[in-house]
Scaffold this active site. Structure first.
Site, PDB file in Angstrom:
ATOM      1  N   CYS A   1       0.834  -1.208   0.000  1.00  0.00           N
ATOM      2  CA  CYS A   1       0.000   0.000   0.000  1.00  0.00           C
ATOM      3  C   CYS A   1       0.867   1.257   0.000  1.00  0.00           C
ATOM      4  CB  CYS A   1      -0.915  -0.030   1.224  1.00  0.00           C
ATOM      5  SG  CYS A   1      -1.775   1.501   1.555  1.00  0.00           S
TER       6      CYS A   1
ATOM      7  N   CYS B   1      -0.032   3.635   2.825  1.00  0.00           N
ATOM      8  CA  CYS B   1       0.508   3.157   4.107  1.00  0.00           C
ATOM      9  C   CYS B   1       1.994   3.495   4.208  1.00  0.00           C
ATOM     10  CB  CYS B   1       0.310   1.650   4.242  1.00  0.00           C
ATOM     11  SG  CYS B   1      -1.403   1.087   4.164  1.00  0.00           S
TER      12      CYS B   1
END
Length: 189
Positions: free
Chosen positions: A70, A73
């Site tokens: 991600c 993230c």
């Protein structure tokens, strides 16, 4: 050997330019070093509080649902590290990898469909709010301050740019899933 005035002026000008260039270089290097510290999701996950411990120790808990792939993230990892440093004695920091099917019940319970997905739990492990996506550190900090002070969260449903959670997590190791076609997936926990 005499030094004429134009040559001296040129040397002085070159010296001043060199000093300014060195000063700007130092400012740039120092500026880069004072930015948010770099952190990796793997390092943060290894040092995270286990969920079971966090739910039982009577402290507020900040849960992050994440995945190593991600980009949102990864972009927030430095902010997460700074928040941990600021709140480490007052708040549990838990990280749950959405690629690990062991966390499927929690993902369903907290309706995780985009990551990073942050859940704020009070000291009784009751849901107090959430944030999804790249949310500014200041907003997360204001929520953590309120959580520690037993106050309602000022940003109880914060939204930012997120990565979609694709499919369902892989089955726990040792079990088979007909959709996996025998593939093994690492289990970050």
């Amino acid at each position: 050997m005499s030094v004429n005035s134009p040559e001296l002026g040129q040397r002085l000008r070159n010296f001043v330019i060199a000093v300014v260039a060195i000063g700007l270089t130092l400012a740039l290097v120092l500026g880069i070093q004072t930015r948010t510290p770099s952190a990796s999701l793997t390092e943060l996950a290894k040092s995270a509080t286990p969920l079971e411990q966090a739910l039982a120790n009577g402290k507020p808990t900040f849960v992050e649902f994440y995945a190593n792939w991600c980009t949102s993230c990864q972009a927030m990892a430095g902010d997460m590290q700074m928040l941990r440093m600021d709140y480490r004695d007052r708040v549990n920091f838990v990280m749950l990898n959405v690629d690990n099917s062991n966390w499927l019940p929690e993902m369903l319970h907290y309706r995780v469909d985009g990551i990073p997905h942050f859940v704020f739990l009070d000291d009784q492990s009751e849901d107090s709010g959430f944030a999804v996506g790249e949310v500014p550190r200041a907003i997360l900090a204001e929520n953590l301050d309120a959580l520690v002070a037993h106050q309602p969260l000022p940003h109880g449903q914060a939204m930012g740019q997120a990565s979609e959670v694709e499919g369902t997590p892989a089955p726990p190791s040792g079990s088979t899933d007909p959709r996996s076609h025998g593939a093994q997936v690492s289990q970050d926990r």
